[in-house]
Design a protein around this motif. Structure first.
Motif, PDB file in Angstrom:
ATOM      1  N   SER A  88      -6.362  -5.141   3.126  1.00 44.10           N
ATOM      2  CA  SER A  88      -5.312  -5.128   3.846  1.00 44.10           C
ATOM      3  C   SER A  88      -5.398  -5.935   5.168  1.00 44.10           C
ATOM      4  O   SER A  88      -4.191  -6.555   5.157  1.00 44.10           O
ATOM      5  CB  SER A  88      -5.230  -3.570   4.520  1.00 44.10           C
ATOM      6  OG  SER A  88      -5.167  -2.552   3.494  1.00 44.10           O
TER       7      SER A  88
ATOM      8  N   LEU B 112       0.025  -2.515   2.352  1.00 45.20           N
ATOM      9  CA  LEU B 112      -0.576  -2.630   1.318  1.00 45.20           C
ATOM     10  C   LEU B 112       0.292  -1.987   0.159  1.00 45.20           C
ATOM     11  O   LEU B 112      -0.142  -0.400   0.480  1.00 45.20           O
ATOM     12  CB  LEU B 112      -2.125  -2.465   1.159  1.00 45.20           C
ATOM     13  CG  LEU B 112      -3.081  -2.790  -0.066  1.00 45.20           C
ATOM     14  CD1 LEU B 112      -2.939  -4.127  -0.236  1.00 45.20           C
ATOM     15  CD2 LEU B 112      -4.436  -2.260   0.235  1.00 45.20           C
TER      16      LEU B 112
ATOM     17  N   ALA C 139      -2.437  -1.802  -3.983  1.00 44.94           N
ATOM     18  CA  ALA C 139      -3.401  -1.309  -3.977  1.00 44.94           C
ATOM     19  C   ALA C 139      -4.048  -0.678  -5.498  1.00 44.94           C
ATOM     20  O   ALA C 139      -5.296  -0.839  -5.600  1.00 44.94           O
ATOM     21  CB  ALA C 139      -3.318   0.112  -3.104  1.00 44.94           C
TER      22      ALA C 139
END
Length: 57
Positions: free
Chosen positions: A30, A42, A47
């Protein structure tokens, strides 16, 4: 230990991390995404892509 290479998600990026957990990698990614790629968050899809590219070392 877990490892992640940013280039597995963002072609051309050479950044890599080795951390104790996936969550630690996500924190580092991040920060990197914001400072190096200009991403302010993110996203769930990103992710998920990162988690899918994390390997055990």
């Amino acid at each position: 230990m877990k490892a992640f290479a940013c280039g597995d998600v963002v072609p051309g990026c050479d950044s890599r991390w080795v951390c104790s957990t996936e969550d630690e990698i996500l924190v580092e990614v991040s920060r990197h995404a914001a400072s190096s790629h200009g991403l302010t968050e993110l996203t769930p899809d990103l992710a998920s892509a990162v988690r899918g590219s994390i390997v055990a070392v």
